[in-house]
Design a protein around this motif. Structure first.
Motif, PDB file in Angstrom:
ATOM      1  N   GLY A  36       0.779  -1.228   0.000  1.00 40.83           N
ATOM      2  CA  GLY A  36       0.000   0.000   0.000  1.00 40.83           C
ATOM      3  C   GLY A  36       0.807   1.272   0.000  1.00 40.83           C
ATOM      4  N   THR A  37       2.027   1.243  -0.544  1.00 44.21           N
ATOM      5  CA  THR A  37       2.891   2.423  -0.467  1.00 44.21           C
ATOM      6  C   THR A  37       3.305   2.983  -1.829  1.00 44.21           C
ATOM      7  OG1 THR A  37       4.924   1.103  -0.359  1.00 44.21           O
ATOM      8  CG2 THR A  37       3.834   1.604   1.732  1.00 44.21           C
ATOM      9  N   PHE A  38       2.861   2.388  -2.941  1.00 38.65           N
ATOM     10  CA  PHE A  38       3.341   2.827  -4.250  1.00 38.65           C
ATOM     11  C   PHE A  38       2.272   3.619  -5.001  1.00 38.65           C
ATOM     12  CE2 PHE A  38       6.237  -0.633  -3.313  1.00 38.65           C
ATOM     13  CZ  PHE A  38       7.460  -0.059  -3.660  1.00 38.65           C
ATOM     14  N   ASP A  39       2.722   4.710  -5.616  1.00 37.28           N
ATOM     15  CA  ASP A  39       1.848   5.542  -6.442  1.00 37.28           C
ATOM     16  C   ASP A  39       1.656   4.941  -7.828  1.00 37.28           C
ATOM     17  OD1 ASP A  39       1.669   7.993  -4.636  1.00 37.28           O
ATOM     18  OD2 ASP A  39       3.839   7.809  -4.888  1.00 37.28           O
ATOM     19  N   VAL A  40       2.734   4.353  -8.367  1.00 38.02           N
ATOM     20  CA  VAL A  40       2.701   3.817  -9.731  1.00 38.02           C
ATOM     21  C   VAL A  40       3.388   2.452  -9.758  1.00 38.02           C
ATOM     22  CG1 VAL A  40       3.277   4.193 -12.151  1.00 38.02           C
ATOM     23  CG2 VAL A  40       2.822   6.160 -10.679  1.00 38.02           C
ATOM     24  N   ILE A  41       2.735   1.495 -10.372  1.00 38.22           N
ATOM     25  CA  ILE A  41       3.322   0.180 -10.644  1.00 38.22           C
ATOM     26  C   ILE A  41       3.465   0.063 -12.154  1.00 38.22           C
ATOM     27  CG2 ILE A  41       2.974  -2.319 -10.556  1.00 38.22           C
ATOM     28  CD1 ILE A  41       1.304  -1.879  -8.029  1.00 38.22           C
ATOM     29  N   ILE A  42       4.615  -0.414 -12.610  1.00 38.53           N
ATOM     30  CA  ILE A  42       4.814  -0.640 -14.038  1.00 38.53           C
ATOM     31  C   ILE A  42       5.215  -2.088 -14.279  1.00 38.53           C
ATOM     32  CG2 ILE A  42       5.424   1.761 -14.541  1.00 38.53           C
ATOM     33  CD1 ILE A  42       8.386   0.821 -14.648  1.00 38.53           C
ATOM     34  N   ALA A  43       4.865  -2.603 -15.425  1.00 42.43           N
ATOM     35  CA  ALA A  43       5.258  -3.966 -15.800  1.00 42.43           C
ATOM     36  C   ALA A  43       5.082  -4.121 -17.302  1.00 42.43           C
ATOM     37  CB  ALA A  43       4.416  -5.011 -15.060  1.00 42.43           C
ATOM     38  N   SER A  44       5.880  -5.000 -17.895  1.00 41.71           N
ATOM     39  CA  SER A  44       5.786  -5.241 -19.340  1.00 41.71           C
ATOM     40  C   SER A  44       5.873  -6.735 -19.624  1.00 41.71           C
ATOM     41  CB  SER A  44       6.909  -4.503 -20.088  1.00 41.71           C
ATOM     42  OG  SER A  44       8.182  -4.924 -19.644  1.00 41.71           O
ATOM     43  N   ASP A  45       4.945  -7.210 -20.442  1.00 43.29           N
ATOM     44  CA  ASP A  45       4.917  -8.613 -20.889  1.00 43.29           C
ATOM     45  C   ASP A  45       4.991  -9.589 -19.724  1.00 43.29           C
ATOM     46  OD1 ASP A  45       4.537 -10.465 -22.838  1.00 43.29           O
ATOM     47  OD2 ASP A  45       6.311  -9.957 -24.010  1.00 43.29           O
ATOM     48  N   CYS A  46       4.222  -9.312 -18.671  1.00 39.63           N
ATOM     49  CA  CYS A  46       4.234 -10.167 -17.484  1.00 39.63           C
ATOM     50  C   CYS A  46       3.023 -11.094 -17.419  1.00 39.63           C
ATOM     51  CB  CYS A  46       4.279  -9.310 -16.220  1.00 39.63           C
ATOM     52  SG  CYS A  46       5.892  -8.568 -15.900  1.00 39.63           S
ATOM     53  N   THR A  47       2.219 -11.155 -18.493  1.00 43.71           N
ATOM     54  CA  THR A  47       1.014 -11.983 -18.464  1.00 43.71           C
ATOM     55  C   THR A  47       1.149 -13.229 -19.330  1.00 43.71           C
ATOM     56  OG1 THR A  47      -0.024 -10.773 -20.309  1.00 43.71           O
ATOM     57  CG2 THR A  47      -0.377  -9.907 -18.081  1.00 43.71           C
ATOM     58  N   PHE A  48       2.382 -13.560 -19.728  1.00 45.86           N
ATOM     59  CA  PHE A  48       2.599 -14.690 -20.639  1.00 45.86           C
ATOM     60  C   PHE A  48       2.202 -16.010 -19.974  1.00 45.86           C
ATOM     61  CE2 PHE A  48       5.215 -18.064 -22.451  1.00 45.86           C
ATOM     62  CZ  PHE A  48       4.985 -17.913 -23.804  1.00 45.86           C
ATOM     63  N   PHE A  49       2.655 -16.236 -18.721  1.00 43.26           N
ATOM     64  CA  PHE A  49       2.390 -17.495 -18.022  1.00 43.26           C
ATOM     65  C   PHE A  49       1.094 -17.375 -17.223  1.00 43.26           C
ATOM     66  CE2 PHE A  49       7.028 -17.601 -18.581  1.00 43.26           C
ATOM     67  CZ  PHE A  49       7.164 -18.825 -19.200  1.00 43.26           C
ATOM     68  N   LYS A  50       0.085 -18.135 -17.611  1.00 42.86           N
ATOM     69  CA  LYS A  50      -1.229 -18.013 -16.997  1.00 42.86           C
ATOM     70  C   LYS A  50      -1.230 -18.428 -15.535  1.00 42.86           C
ATOM     71  CE  LYS A  50      -3.456 -18.791 -21.474  1.00 42.86           C
ATOM     72  NZ  LYS A  50      -4.320 -19.682 -22.288  1.00 42.86           N
ATOM     73  N   GLU A  51      -0.313 -19.320 -15.154  1.00 45.73           N
ATOM     74  CA  GLU A  51      -0.289 -19.762 -13.756  1.00 45.73           C
ATOM     75  C   GLU A  51       0.141 -18.659 -12.804  1.00 45.73           C
ATOM     76  OE1 GLU A  51       3.540 -21.574 -15.617  1.00 45.73           O
ATOM     77  OE2 GLU A  51       1.517 -20.996 -16.239  1.00 45.73           O
ATOM     78  N   PHE A  52       0.684 -17.556 -13.332  1.00 42.85           N
ATOM     79  CA  PHE A  52       1.105 -16.445 -12.482  1.00 42.85           C
ATOM     80  C   PHE A  52       0.097 -15.291 -12.472  1.00 42.85           C
ATOM     81  CE2 PHE A  52       5.599 -17.857 -13.827  1.00 42.85           C
ATOM     82  CZ  PHE A  52       5.643 -18.797 -12.803  1.00 42.85           C
ATOM     83  N   HIS A  53      -1.009 -15.416 -13.209  1.00 44.64           N
ATOM     84  CA  HIS A  53      -1.970 -14.322 -13.328  1.00 44.64           C
ATOM     85  C   HIS A  53      -2.542 -13.887 -11.985  1.00 44.64           C
ATOM     86  CE1 HIS A  53      -3.036 -15.037 -17.866  1.00 44.64           C
ATOM     87  NE2 HIS A  53      -1.834 -14.529 -17.687  1.00 44.64           N
ATOM     88  N   LYS A  54      -2.989 -14.843 -11.198  1.00 47.27           N
ATOM     89  CA  LYS A  54      -3.630 -14.515  -9.922  1.00 47.27           C
ATOM     90  C   LYS A  54      -2.651 -13.821  -8.994  1.00 47.27           C
ATOM     91  CE  LYS A  54      -6.354 -16.488  -6.150  1.00 47.27           C
ATOM     92  NZ  LYS A  54      -6.980 -17.736  -5.610  1.00 47.27           N
ATOM     93  N   GLY A  55      -1.430 -14.335  -8.919  1.00 48.78           N
ATOM     94  CA  GLY A  55      -0.422 -13.722  -8.060  1.00 48.78           C
ATOM     95  C   GLY A  55      -0.082 -12.308  -8.487  1.00 48.78           C
ATOM     96  N   LEU A  56       0.003 -12.071  -9.809  1.00 46.52           N
ATOM     97  CA  LEU A  56       0.311 -10.731 -10.311  1.00 46.52           C
ATOM     98  C   LEU A  56      -0.805  -9.756  -9.964  1.00 46.52           C
ATOM     99  CD1 LEU A  56       1.962  -8.699 -11.933  1.00 46.52           C
ATOM    100  CD2 LEU A  56       0.953  -9.646 -14.025  1.00 46.52           C
ATOM    101  N   ALA A  57      -2.058 -10.157 -10.184  1.00 44.30           N
ATOM    102  CA  ALA A  57      -3.186  -9.281  -9.872  1.00 44.30           C
ATOM    103  C   ALA A  57      -3.228  -8.955  -8.383  1.00 44.30           C
ATOM    104  CB  ALA A  57      -4.491  -9.934 -10.315  1.00 44.30           C
ATOM    105  N   GLN A  58      -3.007  -9.941  -7.535  1.00 45.36           N
ATOM    106  CA  GLN A  58      -3.038  -9.710  -6.093  1.00 45.36           C
ATOM    107  C   GLN A  58      -1.872  -8.840  -5.643  1.00 45.36           C
ATOM    108  OE1 GLN A  58      -3.249 -13.695  -4.457  1.00 45.36           O
ATOM    109  NE2 GLN A  58      -5.477 -13.768  -4.649  1.00 45.36           N
ATOM    110  N   THR A  59      -0.726  -8.998  -6.301  1.00 44.67           N
ATOM    111  CA  THR A  59       0.432  -8.172  -5.968  1.00 44.67           C
ATOM    112  C   THR A  59       0.155  -6.710  -6.302  1.00 44.67           C
ATOM    113  OG1 THR A  59       1.972 -10.008  -6.325  1.00 44.67           O
ATOM    114  CG2 THR A  59       2.883  -7.791  -6.435  1.00 44.67           C
ATOM    115  N   ILE A  60      -0.449  -6.462  -7.443  1.00 42.50           N
ATOM    116  CA  ILE A  60      -0.792  -5.089  -7.816  1.00 42.50           C
ATOM    117  C   ILE A  60      -1.735  -4.480  -6.779  1.00 42.50           C
ATOM    118  CG2 ILE A  60      -2.045  -3.700  -9.516  1.00 42.50           C
ATOM    119  CD1 ILE A  60      -0.932  -5.585 -11.670  1.00 42.50           C
TER     120      ILE A  60
END
Length: 311
Positions: free
Chosen positions: A209-233
């Motif tokens: 809860g401390t970041f104003d902006v999150i950036i990422a590129s081409d991080c949705t390739f592996f579907k098994e990591f989708h849930k973790g990425l969304a929750q991390t954001i």
């Protein structure tokens, strides 16, 4: 009670087994037909060519940190007035060993950050330079950064208050820190750090809860990591109504759509922009027409869409 002769219930494949399956298939194809990998790969040597870069010698350029034999150093010339040079250390192309995959299995991560500089990262870095106000005075974190091009560009030219460049692969994080050290004189007052961040370990983060902006590129390739990425954001974004995540990713079949389902499931909102920069869109059209060389270029696999995620 199940019959004694009933077939066993198959267990879903693990992330590591899927990666080894991909590697085995690639090695077999390569042994049968050396040209096959070139036909299958969507990787581009220069991508959209948005930021000029060249291979340099660390001694000639007076770079203080020496390079291992399997590494190379590239000098990026940022297309902004009085912008400093950016030096990026990365693996030589097609340089991998079994230890890389052993580490992937140990940490349940992928190896794409070591492969090359992916085109979406180039787009993210360029986009950052044309939207300086989005980062000025902000606390920024890059997820799945690879060698850290976009995060370093933001640290050098946007006057962000802090930039954290993260990846889940400890080998990649080592490269990130060396790239931070090599460019530290160009950050001004911006604080820059590297961080090892596994998307399934967000509950232990002190930075939640401390970041104003999150950036990422081409991080949705592996579907098994989708849930973790969304929750991390969701975990990292400030709850001020102004914070946002800026993601660049090609559709890659249904991969991006499935990730966005997880975004909504995490209680976040998103918007998609196809034409977000006139120069990038123009190059995309020229490549489609064959006016610029990019073997195997396809919109679905190569052209990154801009996905903006908010609370």
């Amino acid at each position: 009670m199940e019959p004694e002769n009933s077939p066993p219930i198959p267990t879903p494949p693990t992330s590591s087994s899927l990666r080894w399956k991909i590697l085995r298939r690639a090695l077999r194809r390569n042994s049968e037909n050396p040209s096959t990998l070139n036909q299958v790969s969507r990787r581009a040597r220069h991508g959209f060519n948005l930021i000029p870069c060249r291979l340099v010698d660390e001694v000639t350029e007076k770079i203080s940190v020496s390079l291992p034999n399997r590494d190379a150093c590239f000098c990026y010339t940022l297309p902004l007035p009085n912008a400093p040079k950016l030096f990026l250390r990365q693996r030589l192309e097609d340089c991998a060993d079994l230890n890389d995959f052993e580490i992937c299995n140990r940490y349940d991560i992928d190896n794409t950050g070591l492969v090359c500089q992916w085109p979406s990262e180039d787009v993210l870095a360029y986009y950052s330079m044309t939207h300086l106000s989005s980062f000025r005075g902000k606390r920024v974190i890059e997820l799945g950064s690879g060698y850290g091009l976009a995060g370093l560009v933001i640290a050098m030219v946007t006057e962000a208050s802090e930039v954290v460049i993260s990846d889940g692969n400890p080998q990649v994080v080592n490269y990130i820190q060396r790239n931070i050290d090599a460019n530290s004189a160009s950050f001004g007052d911006t604080k820059v750090d590297s961080m090892m961040l596994h998307w399934d370990q967000i509950e232990v983060l002190e930075t939640a809860g401390t970041f104003d902006v999150i950036i990422a590129s081409d991080c949705t390739f592996f579907k098994e990591f989708h849930k973790g990425l969304a929750q991390t954001i969701r975990c990292l974004l400030k709850e001020d109504g102004l914070s946002k995540a800026i993601l660049f990713s090609p559709k890659r079949g249904d991969s991006l759509d499935k990730f966005l389902v997880q975004v909504e499931g995490s209680g976040l909102h998103f918007s998609i922009t196809e034409i977000y920069d006139s120069d990038i869109w123009s190059r995309h059209k020229k490549i489609l027409k064959g006016n610029e060389s990019w073997p195997n270029y396809e919109t679905d696999h190569c052209y990154p869409l801009l996905v903006t995620v908010t609370r």
